[in-house]
Structures are given as C-alpha cells and as structure tokens.
Design an enzyme around this catalytic site. Structure first.
Site, PDB file in Angstrom:
ATOM      1  CE  LYS A  16     -62.864 102.372 -28.050  1.00 40.97           C
ATOM      2  NZ  LYS A  16     -64.211 102.150 -28.069  1.00 40.97           N
ATOM      3  CE1 TYR A  60     -62.766  97.811 -29.178  1.00 40.64           C
ATOM      4  CE2 TYR A  60     -60.984  98.470 -27.826  1.00 40.64           C
ATOM      5  CZ  TYR A  60     -62.293  98.273 -27.811  1.00 40.64           C
ATOM      6  OH  TYR A  60     -63.324  98.412 -26.999  1.00 40.64           O
TER       7      TYR A  60
END
Length: 220
Positions: free
Chosen positions: A31, A27
């Site tokens: 990003k 995650y």
C-alpha cells in the site's frame, strides 16, 4: 520518497522484504509503495488518496446492511456507503487542486467503538436471535480437523494483526476528513445523499439492527 529495493534480497520472501524497509507485513508495504508511485508519477494531476479503516456493511445505501463479504470487524470502522460518499465529495473538492491530498476516513478518533462494546453487541444480538435451527453433527476426526484448521487461521491472524493491536505510537485522526466535511457543509452539502460524518453513527443500533442481521441473512 524514492523507492529503492535491495537487489540481493530474495524475491520470494515478501514479509522479510517488507520488514527490511520498516513495514510489519506485505499488506501495508505494498500500500505504501502504491502511494509512493502515485506521488512520483502523477505529474500535475490533482490526486486524492483515501485511506479507509475497516469498511463494513452499509448504513443507508443501497439499503441498510448491504454487504458482500465479511473478513473482520474492528474497533476502527466506517460503513461502506459513507466511505463512498467521502470519495465523491473529495473528488469534487479537489478537481482543480494541483496538490496531492490524503484523507484518513474512519470513526476511531471521533466516534470510537471498543472491543468490549463489540462483544456486548454480538452477545445481545445472538442471545435474542440464537441459531437454534442450525444443527451440525461431527465425528471426532472432523472436529479435530476443524480445530486444527481454525488454529492455523487464528495463528496467522495473530501474526497479521499483532503490529496494530500493540501499536500505541500514534492516533489515526481524521482531521482532513473533518475539514472536508466542514467545507462541504459550508457549500450546502446534501447530507441526505452524501453524508460521511462518523458522529452520526449509533454503533449499538448499527450493529444490533443493521450489520449483524445483514451478516446472518446475506452471508451465513
């Protein structure tokens, strides 16, 4: 920071690849990769990167408590409409700025809400508004299956959030967002429309009178 991925690493193991480069999971790794790519490829375009904390139901617009999903709530949060307001104000402020600017948008630095407070808010709300009309009958096999399923989910959540729960190396300050708000106020910001000041949120009132009733009404 240039992005170089090891050619000999197994492509199917995203978590291992993320950890190889110093990130706890895919995650935050993806990003970070996205931000790096934007930084490298933007040319001379004005770019603003907004980093919100947990985005929860709206404070005011389009109406208090508007929400379409609820995966988690944390001690770091910002109502969805306030985050949208910060995006709009930042776009206007940087329309002719050739630089890349990053904003942390959240409440945890200047108007924090603790896990203990969250528990108290939930207890107060559901004590006053119990679900006495929701009865469920399960046999033993159903109960065992549900318990095993929830245990698997809980284990995954523990692994996912462990790096953040025990991460004490830094404080997620919103200095840039605070400066943006100050500058916008000096230029007569219409805060009735574009407010994103976390100090204006009374968390007890928000959770008990807005967020939790909305979750019950629109999601549960």
């Amino acid at each position: 920071m240039p992005i170089h991925l090891a050619n000999d690493h197994k492509t199917g193991d995203g978590v291992a690849l993320a950890k190889l480069y110093g990130w706890p999971n895919t995650y935050v790794f993806t990003k970070a990769m996205g931000e790096m790519l934007v930084g490298q490829l933007r040319g001379n375009l004005p770019v603003v990167i907004m980093r919100p904390t947990i985005v929860c139901s709206t404070l005011m617009e389009p109406f208090p408590g508007w929400v379409e999903g609820c995966r988690t709530i944390d001690s770091v949060a910002i109502p969805a409409d306030m985050f949208v307001n910060s995006i709009i104000v930042a776009m206007k402020a940087h329309i002719n700025d050739p630089n890349l600017t990053i904003y942390q948008v959240g409440s945890s630095h200047r108007n924090p809400v603790t896990f203990n407070e969250l528990r108290e808010f939930h207890y107060a709300y559901f004590t006053k508004n119990p679900w006495t009309d929701h009865e469920v009958t399960l046999n033993f096999q159903q109960m065992l299956f549900n318990l095993q399923k929830k245990l698997k989910i809980a284990t995954k959540l523990v692994d996912l959030y462990k790096p953040y729960l025990f991460f004490k190396a830094c404080n997620f300050t919103d200095t840039n967002s605070e400066k943006l708000l100050t500058n916008a106020r000096e230029k007569d910001l219409d805060e009735e429309v574009f407010n994103f000041d976390p100090l204006c949120v009374n968390w007890e009132d928000y959770f008990i009178n807005i967020h939790l009733p909305a979750i019950v009404k629109y999601l549960f």
